[in-house]
Design a protein around this motif. Structure first.
Motif, short mmCIF file in Angstrom:
data_model
loop_
_atom_site.label_atom_id
_atom_site.label_comp_id
_atom_site.label_asym_id
_atom_site.label_seq_id
_atom_site.Cartn_x
_atom_site.Cartn_y
_atom_site.Cartn_z
N ALA A 1 54.35 -15.62 23.89
CA ALA A 1 54.14 -16.31 22.63
C ALA A 1 53.29 -15.46 21.70
CB ALA A 1 53.48 -17.66 22.88
N ASP A 2 53.67 -15.42 20.44
CA ASP A 2 52.92 -14.70 19.41
C ASP A 2 52.97 -15.52 18.14
OD1 ASP A 2 51.55 -12.86 17.95
OD2 ASP A 2 53.17 -11.40 17.81
N ALA A 3 51.99 -16.43 18.01
CA ALA A 3 51.96 -17.38 16.89
C ALA A 3 53.25 -18.21 16.89
CB ALA A 3 51.75 -16.64 15.56
N HIS A 4 54.01 -18.19 15.79
CA HIS A 4 55.25 -18.97 15.72
C HIS A 4 56.45 -18.20 16.25
CE1 HIS A 4 53.15 -22.06 13.52
NE2 HIS A 4 52.75 -21.19 12.61
N TYR A 5 56.23 -16.99 16.74
CA TYR A 5 57.32 -16.17 17.23
C TYR A 5 57.04 -15.80 18.69
CZ TYR A 5 58.02 -15.79 12.21
OH TYR A 5 58.21 -16.10 10.89
N SER B 1 51.82 -19.51 27.46
CA SER B 1 52.23 -18.46 26.53
C SER B 1 53.20 -17.46 27.13
CB SER B 1 50.99 -17.69 26.03
OG SER B 1 50.10 -18.54 25.37
N TYR B 2 53.69 -17.69 28.36
CA TYR B 2 54.54 -16.69 29.01
C TYR B 2 55.70 -17.33 29.76
CZ TYR B 2 51.00 -13.08 28.27
OH TYR B 2 50.13 -12.18 27.71
N ILE B 3 56.86 -16.65 29.67
CA ILE B 3 58.03 -16.93 30.49
C ILE B 3 58.42 -15.61 31.15
CG2 ILE B 3 60.47 -17.63 30.47
CD1 ILE B 3 59.86 -19.22 27.92
N ILE B 4 58.81 -15.67 32.43
CA ILE B 4 59.17 -14.43 33.12
C ILE B 4 60.55 -14.55 33.73
CG2 ILE B 4 56.76 -13.90 33.68
CD1 ILE B 4 57.82 -14.69 36.67
N ALA B 5 61.19 -13.38 33.96
CA ALA B 5 62.44 -13.30 34.71
C ALA B 5 62.08 -13.17 36.18
CB ALA B 5 63.27 -12.12 34.25
N ILE B 6 62.38 -14.19 36.96
CA ILE B 6 61.91 -14.25 38.34
C ILE B 6 62.46 -13.11 39.19
CG2 ILE B 6 63.74 -15.69 39.32
CD1 ILE B 6 59.96 -16.30 39.76
N SER B 7 63.65 -12.59 38.85
CA SER B 7 64.26 -11.53 39.67
C SER B 7 63.59 -10.18 39.47
CB SER B 7 65.75 -11.41 39.33
OG SER B 7 65.92 -11.05 37.97
N ARG C 1 38.62 -10.61 26.98
CA ARG C 1 39.29 -11.70 26.28
C ARG C 1 40.61 -11.29 25.65
NH1 ARG C 1 34.49 -15.18 23.27
NH2 ARG C 1 33.10 -15.33 25.07
N ILE C 2 40.99 -10.02 25.82
CA ILE C 2 42.18 -9.54 25.15
C ILE C 2 43.44 -10.14 25.74
CG2 ILE C 2 43.62 -7.47 24.82
CD1 ILE C 2 41.12 -5.90 24.27
N ARG C 3 43.48 -10.27 27.08
CA ARG C 3 44.71 -10.71 27.76
C ARG C 3 45.16 -12.06 27.22
NH1 ARG C 3 44.40 -10.60 33.96
NH2 ARG C 3 44.88 -8.41 33.57
N GLY C 4 46.42 -12.15 26.89
CA GLY C 4 47.02 -13.40 26.44
C GLY C 4 46.81 -13.69 24.97
N MET C 5 46.13 -12.80 24.24
CA MET C 5 45.90 -13.02 22.83
C MET C 5 47.07 -12.49 21.99
SD MET C 5 42.94 -14.53 22.39
CE MET C 5 43.37 -15.51 23.81
N PRO C 6 47.34 -13.10 20.82
CA PRO C 6 48.35 -12.54 19.92
C PRO C 6 47.94 -11.15 19.45
CG PRO C 6 47.78 -14.80 19.30
CD PRO C 6 46.79 -14.36 20.35
N ASP C 7 48.90 -10.42 18.89
CA ASP C 7 48.64 -9.04 18.49
C ASP C 7 47.47 -8.91 17.53
OD1 ASP C 7 50.51 -8.03 20.12
OD2 ASP C 7 52.00 -7.57 18.57
N CYS D 1 60.79 -11.41 18.59
CA CYS D 1 61.92 -12.33 18.59
C CYS D 1 61.60 -13.47 17.64
CB CYS D 1 62.16 -12.85 20.00
SG CYS D 1 63.44 -14.12 20.11
N PRO D 2 62.53 -13.91 16.81
CA PRO D 2 62.24 -14.97 15.84
C PRO D 2 62.09 -16.35 16.46
CG PRO D 2 64.56 -14.34 15.71
CD PRO D 2 63.90 -13.37 16.64
N TRP D 3 62.39 -16.50 17.75
CA TRP D 3 62.23 -17.80 18.39
C TRP D 3 60.76 -18.08 18.71
CZ3 TRP D 3 66.50 -17.04 22.66
CH2 TRP D 3 67.78 -17.08 22.05
N SER D 4 60.42 -19.35 18.74
CA SER D 4 59.13 -19.76 19.28
C SER D 4 59.22 -19.78 20.80
CB SER D 4 58.75 -21.15 18.77
OG SER D 4 59.67 -22.12 19.29
#
Length: 401
Positions: free
Chosen positions: A312-316, A350-356, A30-36, A328-331
């Motif tokens: 994604a990590d909560a609000h950051y 919860s994830y964005i990737i760089a396709i290249s 269950r760890i994968r994708g969880m906040p720190d 990063c301070p962004w959501s």
């Protein structure tokens, strides 16, 4: 190996090792994708249940052994044996949970964990006290070390696989049998030697009887059983994630409407694709060339071209540059709106990737997993609703019309 042992307690010891392995590996899955914060809690829980399972199996096996009458257990070595087990399990899981571990790191962690399990066993054996002395066969000691390292390696591979269902149960059964095999192999190499007439036996330190140890072991068996039953309860976050992904799939629109031959394509804004955001988002601003990341001495900026993934990590969020993650301070929504949709794609809630930077795509369950290049390659999950889009962006599948 089992001569003189209580068969029921031997069977119970194996079952305890299996339940401890299943509970520990189930938490790890269950760890994968969880906040720190959740990552640390689940990692600690996995280490705790694995350590308790190994240690409890050991002492149930000790209660099953035909020891001389009047044998007691010294409290200090018994407690130290558990601390050794918990420490090496926690360190080993921590080492292999950082990024994508190399084969050398997994092998080193397996050796550490295997030696820790063996040390736990022999320290616990040193806690036996009575009118006897113990001797150990060197060959059996070496064999038990080999079995412990092999069991540790298999357990760590199961931890890294993060699988569920039948695969998790098979991994737990193999782990439990291997750990039990190590214990009974070491016991087969132990000889009880009566003390000589001239030797004066004395007992140092606080001691507990077999009955007291049985009560402590019974309590830990209840703890393991409770943890096992709780691990069978479906994770509500998975259900919520599945519902969210189903909503994403329902709201997905084709990039371009299909037009009849000889007619111009529809240009309705409702059918026009919205990069990285989907329907209902306001028009996005021009993509930013750099992203802010926080360090101890203040806010730094890294080029968008260096970014491999955003998590994604909560609000950051956490920005991975191929080597490590930085806060990063962004959501996740703000990062999605700021990044260039020609270079980045949202593959999960919860994830964005760089396709290249994608080097591997592999189906896993209902979704998929993507590996991103860098000095420390790492993997991120892809939701079922985004698989077709990701394959189309990578040129390995056609977009549905």
């Amino acid at each position: 190996m089992f001569e003189g042992h209580d068969p029921y307690l031997v069977a119970l010891s194996v079952v305890i090792a299996i339940l401890g392995g299943y509970t520990g590996f189930g938490l790890a899955a269950r760890i994968r994708g969880m906040p720190d914060a959740s990552h640390r809690v689940l990692l600690a829980g996995a280490a705790f249940f694995l350590a308790v399972g190994i240690w409890t199996m050991h002492f149930v096996g000790m209660l099953a052994a035909p020891l001389p009458a009047g044998t007691v257990y010294l409290v200090l070595p018994t407690i130290v044996s558990f601390l050794i087990c918990a420490l090496v399990v926690g360190i080993s899981l921590f080492f292999v949970s950082i990024g994508e571990p190399s084969m050398l790191r997994v092998a080193s962690s397996a050796v550490l964990l295997g030696l820790g399990i063996v040390s736990m066993h022999y320290v616990g054996m040193h806690g036996l006290s009575g009118e006897f002395t113990m001797a150990h066969t060197a060959g059996m000691v070496v064999l038990s070390v080999g079995i412990a390292i092999a069991a540790a390696y298999g357990g760590l591979r199961a931890f890294l696989a993060r699988r569920g269902g039948v695969q998790l149960m098979l991994s737990a059964v193999a782990f439990g049998i291997a750990v039990s095999g190590m214990h009974y192999t070491a016991m087969a190499g132990m000889r009880i030697v009566p003390p000589s007439a001239e030797a004066h036996h004395h007992m140092d330190g606080l001691a507990a009887s077999s009955q007291m140890l049985s009560l402590a072991v019974a309590l830990l068996c209840f703890v393991i059983a409770a943890g096992f039953l709780l691990s069978l309860v479906p994770d509500p976050r998975k259900k919520a994630s599945a519902n969210a992904e189903a909503m994403d799939g329902a709201l997905d629109m084709p990039e371009l409407p299909v037009a009849d031959a000889g007619t111009a394509p529809t240009t309705s804004p409702k059918l026009r694709p919205t990069p990285l955001g989907g329907i209902g988002q306001p028009p996005r601003a021009a993509p930013v060339p750099r992203l802010p990341v926080e360090r101890a001495d203040g806010t730094h900026f890294i080029d968008a071209t260096e970014v491999r993934s955003v998590r994604a990590d909560a609000h950051y969020t956490k920005i991975h540059d191929g080597t490590r993650e930085r806060m990063c301070p962004w959501s996740i929504s703000e990062a999605e709106a700021q990044l260039d949709p020609n270079l980045f794609v949202r593959v999960h809630r919860s994830y964005i990737i760089a396709i290249s930077h994608v080097t591997l795509v592999r189906k896993e369950g209902d979704g998929a997993v993507i590996e991103l290049e860098g000095p420390s390659p790492h993997r991120v999950p892809v939701s079922r609703a985004k698989i077709a889009e990701v394959k189309a962006r990578l040129g390995i599948a056609r977009r549905s019309a």
